[in-house]
Design a protein around this motif. Structure first.
Motif, PDB file in Angstrom:
ATOM      1  N   GLY A  72      73.814  -1.824-113.531  1.00 29.84           N
ATOM      2  CA  GLY A  72      74.470  -2.783-114.289  1.00 29.84           C
ATOM      3  C   GLY A  72      74.200  -4.217-113.830  1.00 29.84           C
ATOM      4  O   GLY A  72      73.790  -4.763-114.678  1.00 29.84           O
ATOM      5  N   TYR A  73      74.305  -4.431-112.585  1.00 33.79           N
ATOM      6  CA  TYR A  73      73.870  -5.658-111.732  1.00 33.79           C
ATOM      7  C   TYR A  73      72.634  -6.051-112.111  1.00 33.79           C
ATOM      8  O   TYR A  73      72.125  -6.976-112.728  1.00 33.79           O
ATOM      9  N   ALA A  74      71.514  -5.004-111.742  1.00 36.24           N
ATOM     10  CA  ALA A  74      70.056  -5.423-111.808  1.00 36.24           C
ATOM     11  C   ALA A  74      69.685  -5.552-112.990  1.00 36.24           C
ATOM     12  O   ALA A  74      68.866  -6.510-113.599  1.00 36.24           O
ATOM     13  N   LEU A  75      70.103  -4.649-114.136  1.00 38.62           N
ATOM     14  CA  LEU A  75      69.727  -4.976-115.473  1.00 38.62           C
ATOM     15  C   LEU A  75      70.145  -6.215-116.073  1.00 38.62           C
ATOM     16  O   LEU A  75      69.610  -6.934-116.860  1.00 38.62           O
ATOM     17  N   THR A  76      71.460  -6.584-115.766  1.00 38.50           N
ATOM     18  CA  THR A  76      71.887  -7.624-116.420  1.00 38.50           C
ATOM     19  C   THR A  76      71.177  -8.856-115.729  1.00 38.50           C
ATOM     20  O   THR A  76      70.724  -9.846-116.616  1.00 38.50           O
ATOM     21  N   ALA A  77      70.913  -8.987-114.530  1.00 43.18           N
ATOM     22  CA  ALA A  77      70.224  -9.889-113.754  1.00 43.18           C
ATOM     23  C   ALA A  77      68.675 -10.136-114.506  1.00 43.18           C
ATOM     24  O   ALA A  77      68.393 -11.009-114.904  1.00 43.18           O
ATOM     25  N   GLY A  78      68.028  -8.847-114.769  1.00 41.39           N
ATOM     26  CA  GLY A  78      66.811  -8.749-115.459  1.00 41.39           C
ATOM     27  C   GLY A  78      66.916  -9.269-117.036  1.00 41.39           C
ATOM     28  O   GLY A  78      65.946 -10.249-117.289  1.00 41.39           O
ATOM     29  N   ALA A  83      66.966  -3.684 -96.786  1.00 45.29           N
ATOM     30  CA  ALA A  83      66.891  -4.793 -95.931  1.00 45.29           C
ATOM     31  C   ALA A  83      65.515  -5.416 -96.129  1.00 45.29           C
ATOM     32  O   ALA A  83      65.430  -6.865 -95.815  1.00 45.29           O
ATOM     33  N   VAL A  84      64.445  -4.848 -96.801  1.00 48.18           N
ATOM     34  CA  VAL A  84      63.144  -5.556 -96.912  1.00 48.18           C
ATOM     35  C   VAL A  84      62.675  -5.443 -98.426  1.00 48.18           C
ATOM     36  O   VAL A  84      62.814  -6.906 -98.661  1.00 48.18           O
ATOM     37  N   ALA A  85      62.252  -4.602 -98.903  1.00 46.06           N
ATOM     38  CA  ALA A  85      61.797  -4.740-100.185  1.00 46.06           C
ATOM     39  C   ALA A  85      62.615  -5.373-101.359  1.00 46.06           C
ATOM     40  O   ALA A  85      62.413  -6.367-101.760  1.00 46.06           O
ATOM     41  N   VAL A  86      63.603  -4.563-101.669  1.00 44.62           N
ATOM     42  CA  VAL A  86      64.329  -5.028-102.835  1.00 44.62           C
ATOM     43  C   VAL A  86      65.182  -6.392-102.644  1.00 44.62           C
ATOM     44  O   VAL A  86      64.766  -7.328-103.386  1.00 44.62           O
ATOM     45  N   PHE A 129      60.034   6.314-103.567  1.00 45.94           N
ATOM     46  CA  PHE A 129      59.669   5.265-102.544  1.00 45.94           C
ATOM     47  C   PHE A 129      58.259   4.555-102.575  1.00 45.94           C
ATOM     48  O   PHE A 129      58.190   3.293-102.539  1.00 45.94           O
ATOM     49  N   ALA A 130      57.403   5.498-103.076  1.00 48.58           N
ATOM     50  CA  ALA A 130      56.009   4.929-103.319  1.00 48.58           C
ATOM     51  C   ALA A 130      56.000   4.056-104.357  1.00 48.58           C
ATOM     52  O   ALA A 130      55.318   2.876-104.516  1.00 48.58           O
ATOM     53  N   LEU A 131      56.549   4.417-105.475  1.00 48.49           N
ATOM     54  CA  LEU A 131      56.792   3.457-106.732  1.00 48.49           C
ATOM     55  C   LEU A 131      57.342   2.193-106.430  1.00 48.49           C
ATOM     56  O   LEU A 131      57.047   1.279-106.667  1.00 48.49           O
ATOM     57  N   SER A 132      58.539   2.053-105.557  1.00 52.87           N
ATOM     58  CA  SER A 132      59.135   0.876-105.383  1.00 52.87           C
ATOM     59  C   SER A 132      58.159  -0.137-104.551  1.00 52.87           C
ATOM     60  O   SER A 132      58.232  -1.044-104.842  1.00 52.87           O
ATOM     61  N   LEU A 133      57.375   0.600-103.710  1.00 54.88           N
ATOM     62  CA  LEU A 133      56.623  -0.340-102.882  1.00 54.88           C
ATOM     63  C   LEU A 133      55.493  -1.125-103.857  1.00 54.88           C
ATOM     64  O   LEU A 133      55.183  -2.000-103.728  1.00 54.88           O
ATOM     65  N   LEU A 186      55.880 -15.561-115.065  1.00 51.72           N
ATOM     66  CA  LEU A 186      57.265 -15.304-114.955  1.00 51.72           C
ATOM     67  C   LEU A 186      57.407 -13.704-115.496  1.00 51.72           C
ATOM     68  O   LEU A 186      58.259 -12.844-115.223  1.00 51.72           O
ATOM     69  N   ILE A 187      56.596 -13.640-116.674  1.00 51.17           N
ATOM     70  CA  ILE A 187      56.313 -12.123-117.426  1.00 51.17           C
ATOM     71  C   ILE A 187      56.061 -11.131-116.352  1.00 51.17           C
ATOM     72  O   ILE A 187      56.722 -10.047-116.242  1.00 51.17           O
ATOM     73  N   THR A 188      54.839 -11.374-115.673  1.00 53.38           N
ATOM     74  CA  THR A 188      54.279 -10.313-115.018  1.00 53.38           C
ATOM     75  C   THR A 188      55.449 -10.095-113.776  1.00 53.38           C
ATOM     76  O   THR A 188      55.644  -8.885-113.370  1.00 53.38           O
ATOM     77  N   PHE A 189      55.962 -11.205-113.324  1.00 51.41           N
ATOM     78  CA  PHE A 189      57.175 -10.879-112.467  1.00 51.41           C
ATOM     79  C   PHE A 189      58.488 -10.044-112.951  1.00 51.41           C
ATOM     80  O   PHE A 189      58.709  -9.081-112.144  1.00 51.41           O
ATOM     81  N   LEU A 190      58.789 -10.441-113.904  1.00 57.75           N
ATOM     82  CA  LEU A 190      59.809  -9.580-114.680  1.00 57.75           C
ATOM     83  C   LEU A 190      59.221  -8.227-114.842  1.00 57.75           C
ATOM     84  O   LEU A 190      60.234  -7.444-114.644  1.00 57.75           O
ATOM     85  N   ILE A 191      58.308  -7.824-115.142  1.00 53.25           N
ATOM     86  CA  ILE A 191      57.900  -6.529-115.345  1.00 53.25           C
ATOM     87  C   ILE A 191      58.048  -5.750-114.356  1.00 53.25           C
ATOM     88  O   ILE A 191      58.596  -4.757-114.202  1.00 53.25           O
ATOM     89  N   PHE A 192      57.483  -6.237-113.007  1.00 57.83           N
ATOM     90  CA  PHE A 192      57.683  -5.548-111.876  1.00 57.83           C
ATOM     91  C   PHE A 192      58.911  -5.481-111.163  1.00 57.83           C
ATOM     92  O   PHE A 192      59.440  -4.542-110.448  1.00 57.83           O
ATOM     93  N   TYR A 193      59.785  -6.781-111.538  1.00 56.11           N
ATOM     94  CA  TYR A 193      61.238  -6.692-111.301  1.00 56.11           C
ATOM     95  C   TYR A 193      62.021  -5.730-111.701  1.00 56.11           C
ATOM     96  O   TYR A 193      62.833  -4.895-111.176  1.00 56.11           O
ATOM     97  N   GLU A 194      61.724  -5.475-113.047  1.00 59.42           N
ATOM     98  CA  GLU A 194      62.245  -4.483-113.738  1.00 59.42           C
ATOM     99  C   GLU A 194      61.983  -2.742-113.341  1.00 59.42           C
ATOM    100  O   GLU A 194      62.921  -2.175-113.162  1.00 59.42           O
ATOM    101  N   LEU A 195      60.721  -2.669-112.818  1.00 62.15           N
ATOM    102  CA  LEU A 195      60.158  -1.308-112.513  1.00 62.15           C
ATOM    103  C   LEU A 195      60.833  -1.286-111.241  1.00 62.15           C
ATOM    104  O   LEU A 195      61.181  -0.016-111.141  1.00 62.15           O
ATOM    105  N   LEU A 196      60.945  -2.244-110.394  1.00 63.10           N
ATOM    106  CA  LEU A 196      61.449  -2.155-109.074  1.00 63.10           C
ATOM    107  C   LEU A 196      62.765  -1.491-109.313  1.00 63.10           C
ATOM    108  O   LEU A 196      63.507  -0.408-108.656  1.00 63.10           O
ATOM    109  N   THR A 197      63.647  -2.155-110.118  1.00 65.56           N
ATOM    110  CA  THR A 197      65.243  -1.453-110.467  1.00 65.56           C
ATOM    111  C   THR A 197      65.224  -0.165-110.800  1.00 65.56           C
ATOM    112  O   THR A 197      65.820   0.861-110.220  1.00 65.56           O
ATOM    113  N   LEU A 198      64.020   0.221-111.603  1.00 63.26           N
ATOM    114  CA  LEU A 198      64.011   1.741-112.001  1.00 63.26           C
ATOM    115  C   LEU A 198      63.603   2.536-111.077  1.00 63.26           C
ATOM    116  O   LEU A 198      64.059   3.679-110.851  1.00 63.26           O
ATOM    117  N   ALA A 199      62.623   2.222-110.078  1.00 61.88           N
ATOM    118  CA  ALA A 199      62.144   2.738-109.162  1.00 61.88           C
ATOM    119  C   ALA A 199      63.340   2.986-107.915  1.00 61.88           C
ATOM    120  O   ALA A 199      63.044   4.358-107.369  1.00 61.88           O
TER     121      ALA A 199
END
Lengths: 123, 493, 514
Positions: C174-180, C255-258, C123-127, C139-152
């Protein structure tokens, strides 16, 4: 094409030998025959190098008092010979490693035939 | 002083230490092990020093035995080759550090001396391939590493010997093809020195004989690096060999062949003729792309982790081939970076399998369960990190090689490649998460606490962890590596 | 961000991200002492919120502050910048984290969930990842955290470790990694063509860098990249599946973060990569609006047919996320204002509803709506809060949702797509149609004879948070700038992106803000 076979007959023979060796390595089912194929294959390569060194009418590359040193055409090229000494050593080592591996394989499976070993291994 | 002799030192050090092994074994049982990993560490240090030296003061050319090139053999240390020397030293140091118990178990306690001697010869061959500036010398080192490799991979079970023998046959064909190519070049140019051959070929262009030479050299190196249709030897060998040997050979063996391909393909052979007349790059690119997908799909179909990793190697070599085939600066950077990244990732992953074998866990994916995470938390964490890097998620190392390859693909306007890279990342995710799911979420079927028979030795977890962490370092340091070492070495496109 | 806005160096964005990351080791180490463990979470959440709050004054002045960490790829830095839009999102996410931590404590203990340490750590990591997304400057910084969010969030989705949870987890990955990956492909393409990947208000892709067809393709890649997390149909099906996760996860993350990261991504891409002008000129706005509009209506219709409470909420979430996307697509000042306000409004209201759903599940073990008859009289606070949330989502004043919908509706008239107004109105009715029956069942239907309702309310750890968020929803509805200046920040964002304020605000201050 006239004269091609005459001019290159040695090379053609050499590549025939190469294919014989390759055939043995890839298609023989007995492992020792594969190793034999491998030695033929390597011998063909050695021959090929020696052939490239050959010059019409050249003599051995040892200093000959009657021939001036700057007349390079009179000597055959010594470099491929020297290289092939190394290649022969490599070849011998390869055969050695191959045979030692085969001894272990024979000890475990009691055969050197690919089909039999595969049967054995899949049991 | 050292600077002058730098190119020869790693090779000589390894050869000398290999000779020292029998004596060392007499003096102490653990000594061969200690000497070999310390030696690798020393080579890594030499590589690092060479990196610093050559990137500030330019490449060092070294004439073996003071025979001036092109007659004598020339060794070259430039930033790129020093970087590879460093990588070889560093990766092998940790693999060897890790190897003590596994070697004693897999090859027998009495054979450790010969094992480490062979391993050092193997590494001598690798560093020779990287450091040489002579085409025939490259063949010799290729064979030295290969012969030592057959021995290292063939120890252990009879199955290992069998697959090692098969590898020997294929490997000999590869090396011999390379040798034929070199012979044709020699006949055509009269020289074996890389720089010399380059100059002559640029003047003369391609003749039928040199074309034939190109084909033989490419096929030969293609076999050695297990490029897609020539990869059939690889899965069996990597699966059956002792885990330590695989961890030593898999990350480095195919990579140095790839390095040789990059060097010869771009620098020695005439680039324009290769690109336009023979379309060599397009062919390699296509093979690489097919290999990426094929390897990934086959990896999904495997149940044995080692076999899965082996097929994934086939796919990853495809990436390198794609980078080579793009023939753009970004493609080149991507290929070189991936060589390094993949070496570290695969070393880490194979060490994980070695840890599993050491603890008596099977290598079957179906047999994995969550109890492992409790029994060997570090190993599992390392696997997770390496897997994430393999999938190519930022900021792990694997992401960045993918990044450069994608840049290269766009530069070439090659949409198919973009699709291939994207799809393959997903396939990677499929087969790695399949394992991760079992490790982290499966039923904990293990017995209760306290029943664990033997703890994993600290060095084993330590070296696996170091490799896993260096993936992060490689990821964050990629700009440094690229701008400092790879970009200056870019061949003219 | 834009060059004309002064960008000062500040480590606050970095610290705000790191706070919850540093809490992770502490959480893991204190796994055997639950009270200590949860206090780490509280501490981190409080600190994080305080750090984000300290950025608010700057955001109100329209400033961006940030820090460049290191060069991550040639010419591209890992760069964190807190601009008004980022602060807005960070404020929502970090503020609600505090409430959710309290709620999660009650829920996880009340439900006797296993592996709570992993839960709180992830939970903390997701935040961290969410704030990273908020503060990404390129875009790249965004992507890095975006993928991190998926994993977290993956461990959170599969938390129950049941076959169903595993299946949902795979689907999510599947959905999130494809999107990333598609996002990556798009980002690399932009990098090659434009040579820059830094966000700039009003867009940074120059006209003519891409051909007409290429531009559409690029936009498509980006939209699939961020649209998956934003649940835009047809990329939404992971979200209802992910409802197998524990309710605090559903409430904060789904509902909020992801999902808001996805919506936030849409705002970033439309407003800061392409820019409203380019969207309009090349018909990208219509493209996006079509998908968003269809999603709003379809999701609401599907929600009507769901009997599972959490599933109904999930589909409602999908619909409401597309409100935000629609606002971004319409790209008029008023619509964008509405979109930004809905970002915070939906967060506050939907988290209330999820909290209620969780309280009901833990306390009475009822998951289906048809089982809820009469439960409202046992749990008046919970159902009262639910009613407020439902009113807000249906867009009825004085709850916050009314304001955002008001601005969105004005925006649809402004931009000339009056069809969008119809979509919003119909969707409001549908919202009422699927939420009010729950409230009515709870309060006015007699309980079923075989329903065994426990006595009283759920644990105060759960009831207090949901009352707080419900109160907030009303307070914001009346004073949109109190206690947090969402409206003012939104105005700053709109001005920077569109270059002008909504007409209504230019003509006369309509007096909603004190």
């Amino acid at each position: 094409m006239n004269g091609f076979f005459e001019d290159y007959s040695a090379y053609i023979m050499c590549f025939l030998l190469l294919t014989v060796g390759l055939y043995g390595m890839l298609l023989k089912r007995n492992y020792v025959k594969k190793v034999i194929g491998m030695t033929i294959f390597q011998a063909a390569i050695i021959l090929f190098f020696i052939l490239t060194a050959y010059k019409e009418g050249g003599t051995v590359p040892v200093k000959d008092p009657t021939l001036p040193l700057d007349q390079a055409d009179a000597y055959i090229n010594p470099l491929p010979h020297a290289l092939m000494l190394t290649a022969i050593v490599v070849g011998v080592a390869t055969v050695g490693v191959a045979l030692s591996l085969l001894i272990r394989v024979y000890g475990a499976y009691g055969s050197l035939d690919e089909d039999k070993i595969q049967q054995e291994a899949s049991k | 002083m050292i600077g002058e002799h730098l190119p020869a030192l790693p090779i000589l050090l390894y050869l000398f230490l290999a000779l020292l092994m029998p004596l060392a074994a007499k003096l102490g049982r653990g000594l061969p092990w200690a000497i070999s990993w310390l030696g690798s560490l020393a080579v890594a240090a030499l590589g690092a020093w060479g990196l610093w030296h050559t990137s500030t003061e330019g490449p060092i050319r070294y004439a073996m035995g003071s025979w001036a090139p092109p007659v004598g053999i020339e060794l070259v240390a430039d930033p790129l080759s020093c970087f590879f020397t460093f990588a070889i030293g560093a990766v092998s140091a940790f693999v060897l550090l890790h190897s003590r118990e596994s070697v004693e178990r897999d090859c027998g306690a009495s054979n450790t001396m010969t094992y480490y001697a062979s391993a050092l010869l193997l590494l001598a061959g690798f560093s020779g391939i990287v450091g040489t500036g002579d085409l025939f010398n490259l063949y010799v080192f290729l064979e030295i590493s290969a012969l030592a490799g057959y021995a290292v991979l063939g120890c252990g079970s009879a199955k290992a010997s069998l697959s090692s023998f098969r590898y020997l046959i294929i490997g000999t064909i590869g090396a011999s093809f390379y040798l034929i190519g070199v012979g044709l070049l020699l006949a055509k140019t009269g020289s074996l020195n890389m720089a010399d051959v380059t100059a002559i070929l640029h003047l003369e262009g391609l003749s039928p004989a040199t074309t034939l030479a190109v084909v033989f050299i490419l096929v030969g190196l293609g076999i050695k690096m297990a490029l897609m249709p020539l990869h059939y030897w690889l899965p069996d060998v990597y699966t059956n060999a002792p885990a330590t040997s695989t961890a030593l050979v898999a990350p480095l063996g195919t990579k140095v062949a790839a390095y040789a391909l990059l060097r010869i393909g771009y620098e020695v052979l005439p680039y324009e003729a290769l690109a336009l007349d023979l379309r060599v790059f397009d062919v390699v690119l296509a093979l690489g792309a097919v290999g990426i997908i094929w390897g990934s799909v086959m990896a999904i179909a495997q149940d044995n982790i080692k076999r899965m990793l082996a097929y994934s190697s086939v796919a990853q070599i495809g990436y390198i081939a794609v980078g080579f085939g793009l023939a753009t600066p970004y493609g080149y950077i991507g290929a070189v970076l991936h060589v390094i990244n993949h070496a570290v990732m695969k070393a880490c992953l194979f060490l994980v399998t070695a840890n599993l074998e050491h603890r008596g866990e099977g290598v079957s994916i179906k047999g994995l369960n969550a109890s492992l995470r409790r029994k060997m938390p570090v190993t599992c964490a390392c696997f997770a990190m390496a897997a994430i890097s393999m999938i190519g998620l930022p900021p792990m190392a694997g992401f960045f090689s993918k990044w450069y390859l994608l840049l290269g693909s766009y530069e070439q306007g090659s949409w198919i490649l973009v699709v291939v890279i994207v799809v393959s990342s997903l396939l990677n995710a499929v087969y790695f998460f399949r394992v991760l799911e079992r490790l982290y979420l499966g039923k904990d079927e293990g017995e209760a606490e306290g029943a664990s028979p033997s703890r994993l030795p600290t060095v084993m977890s330590f070296s696996t962890l170091v490799l896993a962490l260096s993936l992060l370092a490689l990821g964050f340091g990629n700009v440094f590596i690229v701008s400092k070492f790879i970009s200056p070495m870019l061949p003219g496109f | 961000m834009t060059t004309d806005v002064v960008s000062q160096i500040s480590t606050v964005p970095l610290l705000a991200i790191l706070v919850s990351m540093t809490a992770i080791p502490a959480i893991l180490l204190s796994s055997r002492k639950p009270n200590l463990r949860e206090s780490w979470s509280f501490l981190a959440a409080g600190l994080k919120f305080a750090l984000v709050l300290s950025l608010v004054p700057g955001a109100l002045r329209g400033e961006s502050v940030g820090i460049t960490l290191l060069e991550i790829a040639p010419g591209i830095s890992l760069r964190l910048v807190a601009d008004p839009l980022g602060v807005l999102f960070a404020l929502v996410a970090s503020g609600l984290w505090i409430v959710t931590t309290a709620y999660a404590l009650g829920y996880m203990r009340g439900h006797h969930e296993k592996k709570q340490t992993r839960f709180f750590a992830s939970f903390a990591l997701s935040l961290s990842a969410t704030l990273g997304i908020a503060f990404s400057d390129n875009l790249i910084t965004f992507l890095i955290f975006y993928e991190l969010l998926t994993l977290a969030t993956y461990p959170l989705v599969v938390h129950k470790e049941s076959p169903e949870a595993l299946r949902s987890g795979r689907m999510y990955l599947g959905y999130a990694l494809t999107a990333g990956l598609l996002f990556l492909a798009a980002a690399v393409w932009v990098n090659v063509r434009v040579g820059d990947v830094s966000f700039a208000a009003g867009g940074f892709i120059p006209e003519g860098a891409f051909g007409e067809g290429e531009l559409k393709l690029l936009f498509g890649l980006f939209m699939v990249g961020v649209g998956v997390k934003a649940g835009v149909m047809p990329l939404h099906s992971w979200l209802p599946a992910a409802m197998v996760a524990p309710t605090p996860v559903s409430s904060l993350l789904h509902a909020v973060a992801v999902v808001k990261s996805g919506a936030f991504g849409v705002l970033r891409v439309t407003g800061f990569v392409f820019g409203p002008e380019m969207m309009r000129e090349h018909g990208l706005d219509v493209l996006l609006a079509l998908f968003a509009g269809a999603t709003i209506l379809l999701a609401s219709l599907i929600a009507l047919r769901q009997d599972n409470l959490k599933k109904r909420l999930a589909y409602s979430t999908i619909g409401h996320l597309s409100y935000i996307v629609m606002g971004a697509a319409l790209a008029s000042p008023a619509a964008l204002t509405g979109s930004l306000m809905h970002l915070s409004a939906h967060a506050v209201m939907k988290i209330t509803l999820f909290f209620c759903a969780g309280a009901i599940i833990v306390h009475s073990h009822k998951t289906e709506i048809s089982q809820l008859d009469g439960l409202g009289r046992r749990m008046p606070w919970t159902f009262g809060a639910f009613a407020i949330g439902a009113l807000g989502l249906a867009g009825i004043p004085p709850v916050y949702g009314f304001l955002s919908k008001w601005w969105l509706s004005m925006g649809s008239l402004d931009s000339g797509y009056s069809l969008a107004l119809g979509v919003f109105l119909v969707s409001g009715l549908l919202n009422a149609g699927y939420f009010f029956p729950i409230v009515i069942r709870g309060f006015f239907r007699p309980p079923a004879p075989d329903a065994h309702f426990p006595k009283g309310e759920a644990s105060p750890w759960m009831v207090a948070p949901l009352c707080i968020t419900a109160t907030l929803a009303v307070v914001f509805g009346i004073f949109p700038d109190f206690p947090l200046p969402f409206f003012e920040i939104a105005k700053q964002v709109v001005e920077s992106v569109m270059g002008e304020l909504p007409q209504a605000l230019n003509a006369k201050d309509i007096g909603l803000a004190p």
